[in-house]
Write a protein that holds these residues in place. Structure first.
Motif, PDB file in Angstrom:
ATOM      1  N   TYR A  80       0.834  -1.205   0.000  1.00 25.15           N
ATOM      2  CA  TYR A  80       0.000   0.000   0.000  1.00 25.15           C
ATOM      3  C   TYR A  80       0.872   1.260   0.000  1.00 25.15           C
ATOM      4  O   TYR A  80       0.642   2.203  -0.756  1.00 25.15           O
ATOM      5  N   ALA A 124      -1.824   8.811   4.161  1.00 19.91           N
ATOM      6  CA  ALA A 124      -2.912   8.249   4.963  1.00 19.91           C
ATOM      7  C   ALA A 124      -2.418   7.123   5.876  1.00 19.91           C
ATOM      8  O   ALA A 124      -1.399   6.486   5.607  1.00 19.91           O
ATOM      9  N   PHE A 160      -7.418  11.154   6.045  1.00 20.20           N
ATOM     10  CA  PHE A 160      -7.576   9.749   6.428  1.00 20.20           C
ATOM     11  C   PHE A 160      -6.424   9.293   7.314  1.00 20.20           C
ATOM     12  O   PHE A 160      -5.752   8.290   7.053  1.00 20.20           O
ATOM     13  N   TYR A 186     -10.002  15.830   1.284  1.00 15.15           N
ATOM     14  CA  TYR A 186     -10.772  15.329   0.150  1.00 15.15           C
ATOM     15  C   TYR A 186     -12.157  15.910   0.333  1.00 15.15           C
ATOM     16  O   TYR A 186     -12.757  15.723   1.398  1.00 15.15           O
ATOM     17  N   LEU A 191      -9.908   6.953  -7.649  1.00 14.17           N
ATOM     18  CA  LEU A 191      -8.604   6.449  -7.202  1.00 14.17           C
ATOM     19  C   LEU A 191      -7.872   5.829  -8.382  1.00 14.17           C
ATOM     20  O   LEU A 191      -8.485   5.158  -9.221  1.00 14.17           O
ATOM     21  N   ARG A 201      -4.373   0.774  -8.237  1.00 16.94           N
ATOM     22  CA  ARG A 201      -3.211   0.246  -7.509  1.00 16.94           C
ATOM     23  C   ARG A 201      -3.368  -1.265  -7.395  1.00 16.94           C
ATOM     24  O   ARG A 201      -4.186  -1.759  -6.615  1.00 16.94           O
ATOM     25  N   PHE A 228     -11.662   5.448   3.176  1.00 13.94           N
ATOM     26  CA  PHE A 228     -10.944   6.018   2.042  1.00 13.94           C
ATOM     27  C   PHE A 228     -11.427   5.414   0.737  1.00 13.94           C
ATOM     28  O   PHE A 228     -11.453   6.068  -0.288  1.00 13.94           O
ATOM     29  N   ALA A 233     -12.779   8.967  -0.604  1.00 16.45           N
ATOM     30  CA  ALA A 233     -11.666   9.846  -1.012  1.00 16.45           C
ATOM     31  C   ALA A 233     -11.884  10.411  -2.417  1.00 16.45           C
ATOM     32  O   ALA A 233     -11.589  11.568  -2.684  1.00 16.45           O
ATOM     33  N   HIS A 262       0.645  12.795  -6.803  1.00 15.05           N
ATOM     34  CA  HIS A 262       0.190  11.888  -5.747  1.00 15.05           C
ATOM     35  C   HIS A 262       1.193  10.739  -5.563  1.00 15.05           C
ATOM     36  O   HIS A 262       0.814   9.593  -5.316  1.00 15.05           O
ATOM     37  N   ARG A 283       0.628   7.654  -7.786  1.00 11.62           N
ATOM     38  CA  ARG A 283      -0.443   6.725  -7.403  1.00 11.62           C
ATOM     39  C   ARG A 283      -1.750   6.991  -8.143  1.00 11.62           C
ATOM     40  O   ARG A 283      -2.701   6.254  -7.985  1.00 11.62           O
TER      41      ARG A 283
END
Ligand SMILES: Cc1cc2nc3c(=O)[nH]c(=O)nc-3n(C[C@H](O)[C@H](O)[C@H](O)COP(=O)(O)O)c2cc1C
Ligand SMILES: CC(C)CC(=O)C(=O)O
Length: 408
Positions: free
Chosen positions: A32, A87, A116, A138, A170, A173, A241, A245, A296, A299
């Motif tokens: 993560y 986060a 978060f 966010y 998002l 990932r 999240f 988010a 980011h 990400r």
């Protein structure tokens, strides 16, 4: 500068810190924290792009006294670098965001807190004391939750909100998906632990609160916050999240104005995630206090430019009207120097703080900040700069793939 005796001999560089941290995290946390999105190419380039820039050192300039400090959010920062909001830091170590806040205070560098976080913003504000701290935001589709958070942040003395603008959805990932990442039961998202929206079965919350101006949403549990084909997924239930988010409805006209009304004058409004001259100009036009050039940490949009490569066009567009900060891939004091030489006013580091926490909790973040501070101060001296304001593009050259060097 650190003397011979003041080092942790096991850990003399951020790369060594990363290696130590690797073994101290479980797989889900490590993946993560460390991964980017898709093939991770932007993640990698954020770091490697710094190698294209080389420093032109000047000599015989009396560098016996180098002043690496600079003012940010009305406070003197020890170096032009702070810790970016990331986060769920208690995944790395039980000190979590409190360890980061205390380390930042000790090192006199600013801290960004993720919405978060695994500690509450009030706890982090208390640990930060008068050291500058900003809250990453966010903006939720359920605007009342954002309003509450902003009011709490104001009361707790946060200097600014950093609205993250690169997250309409998002990024993909893959490690997170494969590991079915979730917060273990002994941890909670600190700021929203009691902030759940009870929702009777069958009720469509798209008609709640500010619902009229929103697109029609389908009520359905989000599949880990990723875009779900053509269907918009209504965030619901507890604020997590994965469900909250991402917000694809945000727009310049409606939401930036709303945010300024909610935050000013007590807290500045910054945008985090600007990557082009066009958006930088819009940010200036909409009257925000500053921007962070960021992707980011690689990400979100994989394939986006490395931030150090996106920085020059943003700096040129903004022309000093508002401060321009940058994050992404900064792993050396020389990277901070290069970013400043390319026109950034300030830098933020994300993962190195997480690795510091994983290595030794608060003491590990202190170590990380010391490594980068020492490196930056040494770089300033060896390059022949005595004040942060001296650092300019005169001190850099750019090297292309065939080794051709050009002045900037
Ligand atoms: C594990 C992790 C969590 C993050 N969480 C957030 C977040 O909650 N909000 C946000 O705006 N950015 C978040 N970021 C992005 C960072 O603020 C920052 O942009 C990025 O980490 C900088 O790149 P670096 O890690 O290479 O230094 C996160 C990054 C990581 C690695
Ligand atoms: C989705 C967030 C809560 C955290 C974040 O921004 C990230 O993991 O990159």
């Amino acid at each position: 500068m650190a003397g011979q005796g003041e080092h942790d001999l096991n850990c003399l560089t951020i790369e060594e810190l990363e290696n130590h941290a690797h073994g101290m995290m479980d797989k889900q946390t490590r993946d993560y924290y460390n991964e980017g999105s898709d093939s991770n190419s932007t993640l990698r380039e954020n770091t490697t792009a710094y190698n294209k820039y080389r420093i032109r050192p000047r000599v015989l300039r009396d560098v016996s006294k180098v002043d690496s400090t600079m003012d940010v959010f009305g406070h003197k920062n020890n170096i032009p670098m702070g810790v970016a909001p990331t986060a769920m830091q208690a995944l790395a170590h039980s000190d979590g965001e409190l360890g980061t806040a205390r380390a930042c205070k000790k090192a006199k560098v600013a801290m960004g807190l993720s919405s978060f976080s695994t500690k509450t913003l009030e706890e982090v504000a208390e640990a930060s004391g008068d050291n500058p701290h900003v809250l990453q935001l966010y903006l939720f589709e359920e605007r009342e939750h954002s309003r509450k958070l902003i009011q709490r942040a104001k009361k707790a003395g946060f200097k600014a909100v950093f609205l993250t603008v690169d997250t309409p959805f998002l990024g993909r990932r893959n490690g997170e998906i494969r590991n079915q990442f979730k917060l273990p039961p002994h941890l909670k998202v600190g700021n929203f632990a009691e902030d759940q929206i009870p929702m009777p079965e069958g009720e469509n919350r798209s008609s709640e609160a500010q619902g009229k101006s929103r697109p029609k949403l389908e009520r359905k549990q989000s599949q880990a916050g990723y875009q779900d084909g053509d269907k918009r997924v209504l965030p619901q239930g507890p604020i997590t999240f994965h469900t909250h988010a991402a917000n694809p409805t945000l727009s310049w006209e409606r939401d930036i104005e709303w945010l300024k009304q909610e935050c000013l004058p007590e807290m500045e409004v910054w945008l985090k995630g600007i990557a082009t001259a066009e958006d930088a100009l819009l940010a200036v036009h909409h009257g925000v206090s500053g921007i962070v050039v960021s992707n980011h940490g690689g990400r979100q949009l994989n394939g986006a430019l490395a931030t150090i490569d996106a920085l020059p066009e943003v700096v040129e567009a903004v022309q000093g009207k508002i401060p321009v900060h940058v994050d992404g891939g900064i792993r050396h004091g020389t990277d901070v120097f290069k970013a400043l030489a390319l026109g950034a006013d300030f830098c933020w580091v994300g993962r190195p703080a997480l690795w510091g926490l994983a290595y030794k909790g608060q003491a590990g973040v202190e170590l990380m900040l010391k490594l980068l501070s020492d490196e930056f101060k040494l770089c300033m001296s060896l390059a022949g700069t005595v004040k942060v304001e001296d650092i300019s593009k005169e001190y850099l050259v750019k090297m292309d793939n065939s080794g051709f060097v050009s002045r900037l």
